[in-house]
Write an enzyme that holds these catalytic residues in place. Structure first.
Site, PDB file in Angstrom:
ATOM      1  N   LYS A   9       0.819  -1.210   0.000  1.00  0.00           N
ATOM      2  CA  LYS A   9       0.000   0.000   0.000  1.00  0.00           C
ATOM      3  C   LYS A   9       0.866   1.279   0.000  1.00  0.00           C
ATOM      4  O   LYS A   9       2.079   1.217   0.253  1.00  0.00           O
ATOM      5  CB  LYS A   9      -0.935  -0.047   1.211  1.00  0.00           C
ATOM      6  CG  LYS A   9      -2.029  -1.135   1.129  1.00  0.00           C
ATOM      7  CD  LYS A   9      -2.854  -1.155   2.416  1.00  0.00           C
ATOM      8  CE  LYS A   9      -4.102  -2.007   2.318  1.00  0.00           C
ATOM      9  NZ  LYS A   9      -4.885  -1.963   3.581  1.00  0.00           N
ATOM     10  N   TYR A  49     -12.827  -2.070  -3.062  1.00  0.00           N
ATOM     11  CA  TYR A  49     -13.317  -1.985  -1.681  1.00  0.00           C
ATOM     12  C   TYR A  49     -14.840  -1.866  -1.590  1.00  0.00           C
ATOM     13  O   TYR A  49     -15.358  -1.438  -0.558  1.00  0.00           O
ATOM     14  CB  TYR A  49     -12.616  -0.842  -0.949  1.00  0.00           C
ATOM     15  CG  TYR A  49     -11.202  -1.203  -0.505  1.00  0.00           C
ATOM     16  CD1 TYR A  49     -10.969  -2.315   0.317  1.00  0.00           C
ATOM     17  CD2 TYR A  49     -10.105  -0.452  -0.898  1.00  0.00           C
ATOM     18  CE1 TYR A  49      -9.685  -2.654   0.722  1.00  0.00           C
ATOM     19  CE2 TYR A  49      -8.809  -0.789  -0.488  1.00  0.00           C
ATOM     20  CZ  TYR A  49      -8.614  -1.895   0.318  1.00  0.00           C
ATOM     21  OH  TYR A  49      -7.337  -2.232   0.733  1.00  0.00           O
ATOM     22  N   PHE A  57     -15.160   4.073   7.935  1.00  0.00           N
ATOM     23  CA  PHE A  57     -13.778   4.275   7.491  1.00  0.00           C
ATOM     24  C   PHE A  57     -13.627   4.253   5.973  1.00  0.00           C
ATOM     25  O   PHE A  57     -12.534   4.496   5.454  1.00  0.00           O
ATOM     26  CB  PHE A  57     -12.850   3.210   8.117  1.00  0.00           C
ATOM     27  CG  PHE A  57     -13.167   1.786   7.752  1.00  0.00           C
ATOM     28  CD1 PHE A  57     -12.664   1.221   6.579  1.00  0.00           C
ATOM     29  CD2 PHE A  57     -13.967   0.995   8.573  1.00  0.00           C
ATOM     30  CE1 PHE A  57     -12.947  -0.092   6.232  1.00  0.00           C
ATOM     31  CE2 PHE A  57     -14.254  -0.329   8.226  1.00  0.00           C
ATOM     32  CZ  PHE A  57     -13.744  -0.865   7.049  1.00  0.00           C
ATOM     33  N   ARG A  85      -1.940 -14.062   4.564  1.00  0.00           N
ATOM     34  CA  ARG A  85      -2.676 -13.371   5.635  1.00  0.00           C
ATOM     35  C   ARG A  85      -1.957 -13.538   6.973  1.00  0.00           C
ATOM     36  O   ARG A  85      -1.905 -12.622   7.792  1.00  0.00           O
ATOM     37  CB  ARG A  85      -4.108 -13.912   5.756  1.00  0.00           C
ATOM     38  CG  ARG A  85      -4.993 -13.674   4.551  1.00  0.00           C
ATOM     39  CD  ARG A  85      -5.581 -12.299   4.469  1.00  0.00           C
ATOM     40  NE  ARG A  85      -6.421 -11.925   5.581  1.00  0.00           N
ATOM     41  CZ  ARG A  85      -7.157 -10.803   5.597  1.00  0.00           C
ATOM     42  NH1 ARG A  85      -7.162  -9.974   4.561  1.00  0.00           N
ATOM     43  NH2 ARG A  85      -7.879 -10.490   6.642  1.00  0.00           N
ATOM     44  N   ARG A 102       2.395  -6.253   9.561  1.00  0.00           N
ATOM     45  CA  ARG A 102       1.660  -5.162  10.213  1.00  0.00           C
ATOM     46  C   ARG A 102       2.100  -4.987  11.665  1.00  0.00           C
ATOM     47  O   ARG A 102       2.090  -3.886  12.199  1.00  0.00           O
ATOM     48  CB  ARG A 102       0.165  -5.448  10.129  1.00  0.00           C
ATOM     49  CG  ARG A 102      -0.392  -5.263   8.705  1.00  0.00           C
ATOM     50  CD  ARG A 102      -1.761  -5.882   8.565  1.00  0.00           C
ATOM     51  NE  ARG A 102      -2.451  -5.479   7.341  1.00  0.00           N
ATOM     52  CZ  ARG A 102      -3.625  -5.950   6.982  1.00  0.00           C
ATOM     53  NH1 ARG A 102      -4.259  -6.848   7.737  1.00  0.00           N
ATOM     54  NH2 ARG A 102      -4.194  -5.536   5.865  1.00  0.00           N
ATOM     55  N   ASN A 112      -1.948   0.272   7.168  1.00  0.00           N
ATOM     56  CA  ASN A 112      -1.455  -1.034   7.631  1.00  0.00           C
ATOM     57  C   ASN A 112      -0.637  -1.766   6.563  1.00  0.00           C
ATOM     58  O   ASN A 112      -0.562  -2.989   6.553  1.00  0.00           O
ATOM     59  CB  ASN A 112      -2.611  -1.887   8.161  1.00  0.00           C
ATOM     60  CG  ASN A 112      -3.676  -2.105   7.102  1.00  0.00           C
ATOM     61  OD1 ASN A 112      -3.531  -1.682   5.966  1.00  0.00           O
ATOM     62  ND2 ASN A 112      -4.733  -2.780   7.477  1.00  0.00           N
ATOM     63  N   HIS A 115      -2.163  -5.264   1.623  1.00  0.00           N
ATOM     64  CA  HIS A 115      -3.465  -5.916   1.416  1.00  0.00           C
ATOM     65  C   HIS A 115      -3.232  -7.343   0.969  1.00  0.00           C
ATOM     66  O   HIS A 115      -2.310  -7.610   0.192  1.00  0.00           O
ATOM     67  CB  HIS A 115      -4.273  -5.193   0.325  1.00  0.00           C
ATOM     68  CG  HIS A 115      -5.462  -5.997  -0.136  1.00  0.00           C
ATOM     69  ND1 HIS A 115      -6.662  -5.988   0.550  1.00  0.00           N
ATOM     70  CD2 HIS A 115      -5.608  -6.893  -1.155  1.00  0.00           C
ATOM     71  CE1 HIS A 115      -7.501  -6.844  -0.054  1.00  0.00           C
ATOM     72  NE2 HIS A 115      -6.893  -7.392  -1.094  1.00  0.00           N
ATOM     73  N   GLU A 126     -10.361 -10.289  -7.101  1.00  0.00           N
ATOM     74  CA  GLU A 126      -9.388  -9.201  -6.961  1.00  0.00           C
ATOM     75  C   GLU A 126      -8.274  -9.315  -8.010  1.00  0.00           C
ATOM     76  O   GLU A 126      -7.826  -8.311  -8.555  1.00  0.00           O
ATOM     77  CB  GLU A 126      -8.789  -9.211  -5.555  1.00  0.00           C
ATOM     78  CG  GLU A 126      -9.792  -8.771  -4.485  1.00  0.00           C
ATOM     79  CD  GLU A 126      -9.236  -8.801  -3.067  1.00  0.00           C
ATOM     80  OE1 GLU A 126      -9.933  -8.342  -2.150  1.00  0.00           O
ATOM     81  OE2 GLU A 126      -8.103  -9.307  -2.867  1.00  0.00           O
TER      82      GLU A 126
HETATM   83  P1  IDP Z   1      -7.941  -6.518   5.903  1.00  0.00           P
HETATM   84  O1  IDP Z   1      -7.125  -5.552   5.087  1.00  0.00           O
HETATM   85  O2  IDP Z   1      -7.156  -7.072   7.064  1.00  0.00           O
HETATM   86  O3  IDP Z   1      -8.600  -7.600   5.076  1.00  0.00           O
HETATM   87  P2  IDP Z   1     -10.550  -5.225   6.055  1.00  0.00           P
HETATM   88  O4  IDP Z   1     -11.506  -5.375   7.196  1.00  0.00           O
HETATM   89  O5  IDP Z   1     -10.883  -5.917   4.775  1.00  0.00           O
HETATM   90  O6  IDP Z   1      -9.101  -5.656   6.587  1.00  0.00           O
HETATM   91  O7  IDP Z   1     -10.392  -3.661   5.799  1.00  0.00           O
HETATM   92  C1  IDP Z   1      -9.780  -3.179   4.613  1.00  0.00           C
HETATM   93  C2  IDP Z   1      -8.862  -2.047   4.980  1.00  0.00           C
HETATM   94  O8  IDP Z   1      -9.620  -0.938   5.477  1.00  0.00           O
HETATM   95  C3  IDP Z   1      -7.878  -2.349   6.103  1.00  0.00           C
HETATM   96  O9  IDP Z   1      -6.731  -3.027   5.647  1.00  0.00           O
HETATM   97  C4  IDP Z   1      -7.551  -0.965   6.632  1.00  0.00           C
HETATM   98  O10 IDP Z   1      -6.635  -0.281   5.792  1.00  0.00           O
HETATM   99  C5  IDP Z   1      -8.917  -0.284   6.527  1.00  0.00           C
HETATM  100  N1  IDP Z   1      -9.736  -0.402   7.756  1.00  0.00           N
HETATM  101  C6  IDP Z   1     -10.453  -1.478   8.146  1.00  0.00           C
HETATM  102  N2  IDP Z   1     -11.108  -1.240   9.294  1.00  0.00           N
HETATM  103  C7  IDP Z   1     -10.814   0.035   9.640  1.00  0.00           C
HETATM  104  C8  IDP Z   1     -11.186   0.884  10.737  1.00  0.00           C
HETATM  105  O11 IDP Z   1     -11.960   0.507  11.628  1.00  0.00           O
HETATM  106  N3  IDP Z   1     -10.656   2.134  10.757  1.00  0.00           N
HETATM  107  C9  IDP Z   1      -9.800   2.583   9.790  1.00  0.00           C
HETATM  108  N4  IDP Z   1      -9.437   1.833   8.729  1.00  0.00           N
HETATM  109  C10 IDP Z   1      -9.923   0.568   8.653  1.00  0.00           C
HETATM  110 MG    MG Z   2     -10.077  -7.434   3.589  1.00  0.00          MG
END
Ligand code: IDP
Ligand code: MG
Length: 153
Positions: A9, A49, A57, A85, A102, A112, A115, A126
Protein backbone atom coordinates in the site's frame (compact mmCIF):
# COMPACT_ATOMS: atom_id res chain seq x y z
CA UNK A 1 -1.05 -23.68 -6.97
CA UNK A 2 -3.24 -21.22 -5.14
CA UNK A 3 -3.00 -17.53 -6.02
CA UNK A 4 -3.61 -14.43 -3.93
CA UNK A 5 -3.64 -10.70 -4.63
CA UNK A 6 -1.23 -8.66 -2.55
CA UNK A 7 -0.94 -4.87 -2.56
CA UNK A 8 1.99 -3.06 -1.01
CA UNK A 9 0.00 0.00 0.00
CA UNK A 10 1.00 3.69 -0.39
CA UNK A 11 2.38 4.05 3.15
CA UNK A 12 4.75 1.11 2.64
CA UNK A 13 5.94 2.48 -0.72
CA UNK A 14 6.51 5.95 0.76
CA UNK A 15 8.38 4.37 3.67
CA UNK A 16 10.62 2.42 1.24
CA UNK A 17 9.52 -0.95 2.62
CA UNK A 18 8.80 -2.62 -0.74
CA UNK A 19 11.84 -4.87 -0.69
CA UNK A 20 11.50 -5.92 2.91
CA UNK A 21 7.83 -6.80 2.52
CA UNK A 22 8.35 -8.85 -0.63
CA UNK A 23 11.23 -10.60 1.13
CA UNK A 24 8.91 -11.94 3.81
CA UNK A 25 6.59 -13.57 1.28
CA UNK A 26 9.51 -15.03 -0.67
CA UNK A 27 11.18 -16.31 2.48
CA UNK A 28 8.05 -18.30 3.32
CA UNK A 29 8.00 -19.97 -0.10
CA UNK A 30 5.47 -17.93 -2.08
CA UNK A 31 6.48 -17.02 -5.62
CA UNK A 32 5.68 -13.92 -7.67
CA UNK A 33 3.31 -14.78 -10.53
CA UNK A 34 2.65 -11.17 -11.56
CA UNK A 35 3.65 -7.70 -10.47
CA UNK A 36 2.97 -4.07 -11.39
CA UNK A 37 3.74 -0.64 -10.00
CA UNK A 38 0.76 1.65 -10.40
CA UNK A 39 -1.38 4.41 -8.99
CA UNK A 40 -4.86 3.05 -8.19
CA UNK A 41 -7.64 5.23 -9.60
CA UNK A 42 -10.67 6.20 -7.53
CA UNK A 43 -12.86 4.01 -9.77
CA UNK A 44 -10.67 0.95 -9.28
CA UNK A 45 -10.40 1.59 -5.52
CA UNK A 46 -14.19 1.75 -5.30
CA UNK A 47 -14.52 -1.58 -7.10
CA UNK A 48 -11.86 -3.22 -4.96
CA UNK A 49 -13.32 -1.99 -1.68
CA UNK A 50 -17.01 -2.22 -2.66
CA UNK A 51 -17.69 -4.62 0.26
CA UNK A 52 -16.74 -1.82 2.68
CA UNK A 53 -18.92 0.89 1.07
CA UNK A 54 -21.03 2.62 3.72
CA UNK A 55 -18.70 1.87 6.63
CA UNK A 56 -17.37 4.87 8.58
CA UNK A 57 -13.78 4.27 7.49
CA UNK A 58 -14.64 3.84 3.77
CA UNK A 59 -13.92 7.44 2.59
CA UNK A 60 -10.57 7.43 4.39
CA UNK A 61 -9.75 4.02 2.97
CA UNK A 62 -10.36 5.20 -0.62
CA UNK A 63 -8.26 8.31 0.02
CA UNK A 64 -5.48 6.15 1.49
CA UNK A 65 -5.26 3.53 -1.26
CA UNK A 66 -5.37 6.19 -4.01
CA UNK A 67 -2.95 8.47 -2.15
CA UNK A 68 0.26 7.31 -3.83
CA UNK A 69 1.74 4.54 -5.94
CA UNK A 70 1.41 0.89 -4.92
CA UNK A 71 2.94 -2.43 -5.88
CA UNK A 72 0.29 -4.94 -6.89
CA UNK A 73 1.33 -8.60 -6.99
CA UNK A 74 -0.10 -12.02 -7.49
CA UNK A 75 1.68 -14.50 -5.27
CA UNK A 76 1.36 -18.21 -5.86
CA UNK A 77 2.00 -21.27 -3.74
CA UNK A 78 0.52 -23.98 -1.60
CA UNK A 79 -2.07 -22.33 0.72
CA UNK A 80 -0.96 -18.92 -0.59
CA UNK A 81 -4.03 -17.04 0.69
CA UNK A 82 -3.82 -18.29 4.25
CA UNK A 83 -0.04 -18.01 4.43
CA UNK A 84 -0.02 -14.43 3.12
CA UNK A 85 -2.68 -13.37 5.64
CA UNK A 86 -0.68 -14.96 8.44
CA UNK A 87 2.49 -13.11 7.40
CA UNK A 88 0.52 -9.84 7.20
CA UNK A 89 -0.95 -10.11 10.70
CA UNK A 90 -4.20 -8.74 12.07
CA UNK A 91 -5.80 -5.73 10.34
CA UNK A 92 -4.91 -3.09 12.94
CA UNK A 93 -1.22 -2.55 13.49
CA UNK A 94 -1.63 -2.23 17.24
CA UNK A 95 -3.25 -5.69 17.39
CA UNK A 96 -0.96 -7.44 14.91
CA UNK A 97 1.58 -9.78 16.46
CA UNK A 98 5.28 -9.01 16.40
CA UNK A 99 6.90 -10.93 13.58
CA UNK A 100 4.09 -10.07 11.17
CA UNK A 101 4.39 -7.27 8.60
CA UNK A 102 1.66 -5.16 10.21
CA UNK A 103 2.90 -6.02 13.68
CA UNK A 104 6.46 -5.00 13.00
CA UNK A 105 6.08 -1.83 10.96
CA UNK A 106 3.22 0.23 12.41
CA UNK A 107 0.34 0.64 14.83
CA UNK A 108 -2.27 2.42 12.68
CA UNK A 109 -5.78 1.15 11.89
CA UNK A 110 -5.88 2.55 8.36
CA UNK A 111 -2.22 2.65 7.36
CA UNK A 112 -1.45 -1.03 7.63
CA UNK A 113 1.05 -1.43 4.80
CA UNK A 114 -0.32 -4.39 2.90
CA UNK A 115 -3.47 -5.92 1.42
CA UNK A 116 -4.05 -9.63 0.92
CA UNK A 117 -7.11 -11.46 -0.39
CA UNK A 118 -9.17 -13.08 2.37
CA UNK A 119 -10.46 -16.20 0.56
CA UNK A 120 -10.44 -18.11 -2.73
CA UNK A 121 -13.41 -16.27 -4.28
CA UNK A 122 -12.13 -12.86 -3.21
CA UNK A 123 -8.72 -13.73 -4.60
CA UNK A 124 -10.13 -14.67 -8.02
CA UNK A 125 -12.18 -11.46 -8.19
CA UNK A 126 -9.39 -9.20 -6.96
CA UNK A 127 -6.78 -10.72 -9.30
CA UNK A 128 -9.12 -10.06 -12.24
CA UNK A 129 -9.41 -6.39 -11.21
CA UNK A 130 -5.68 -5.84 -11.65
CA UNK A 131 -4.31 -8.47 -14.06
CA UNK A 132 -5.12 -10.09 -17.38
CA UNK A 133 -4.50 -13.83 -17.36
CA UNK A 134 -1.58 -13.46 -19.81
CA UNK A 135 0.17 -11.13 -17.35
CA UNK A 136 0.47 -13.99 -14.86
CA UNK A 137 3.26 -16.54 -15.22
CA UNK A 138 3.24 -20.14 -14.06
CA UNK A 139 6.58 -21.70 -13.24
CA UNK A 140 8.20 -23.99 -10.73
CA UNK A 141 10.64 -22.27 -8.36
CA UNK A 142 14.07 -23.92 -8.36
CA UNK A 143 13.73 -24.67 -4.62
CA UNK A 144 10.87 -26.99 -5.60
CA UNK A 145 9.44 -29.16 -2.85
CA UNK A 146 12.26 -28.51 -0.41
CA UNK A 147 10.37 -25.40 0.75
CA UNK A 148 6.73 -26.26 0.05
CA UNK A 149 5.51 -29.83 -0.42
CA UNK A 150 1.75 -29.85 -1.07
CA UNK A 151 1.14 -33.62 -1.01
CA UNK A 152 2.81 -34.57 2.27
CA UNK A 153 0.76 -36.35 4.94
P1 IDP B 1 -7.94 -6.52 5.90
O1 IDP B 1 -7.13 -5.55 5.09
O2 IDP B 1 -7.16 -7.07 7.06
O3 IDP B 1 -8.60 -7.60 5.08
P2 IDP B 1 -10.55 -5.22 6.06
O4 IDP B 1 -11.51 -5.38 7.20
O5 IDP B 1 -10.88 -5.92 4.77
O6 IDP B 1 -9.10 -5.66 6.59
O7 IDP B 1 -10.39 -3.66 5.80
C1 IDP B 1 -9.78 -3.18 4.61
C2 IDP B 1 -8.86 -2.05 4.98
O8 IDP B 1 -9.62 -0.94 5.48
C3 IDP B 1 -7.88 -2.35 6.10
O9 IDP B 1 -6.73 -3.03 5.65
C4 IDP B 1 -7.55 -0.97 6.63
O10 IDP B 1 -6.63 -0.28 5.79
C5 IDP B 1 -8.92 -0.28 6.53
N1 IDP B 1 -9.74 -0.40 7.76
C6 IDP B 1 -10.45 -1.48 8.15
N2 IDP B 1 -11.11 -1.24 9.29
C7 IDP B 1 -10.81 0.03 9.64
C8 IDP B 1 -11.19 0.88 10.74
O11 IDP B 1 -11.96 0.51 11.63
N3 IDP B 1 -10.66 2.13 10.76
C9 IDP B 1 -9.80 2.58 9.79
N4 IDP B 1 -9.44 1.83 8.73
C10 IDP B 1 -9.92 0.57 8.65
MG1 MG C 1 -10.08 -7.43 3.59
Amino acid sequence: MERTLIIIKPDAVQRRLIGRIIQRFEDKGLVVAGMKFMHISKELAERHYAPHKGKPFYPGLIEYITGGPVVVMVLAGYRAIEIARMLMGKTFGYEAAPGTIRGDFGSSKTYNLVHGSDGPETATGEIALYFKEDELLDYQPASGEWVSKPDEV
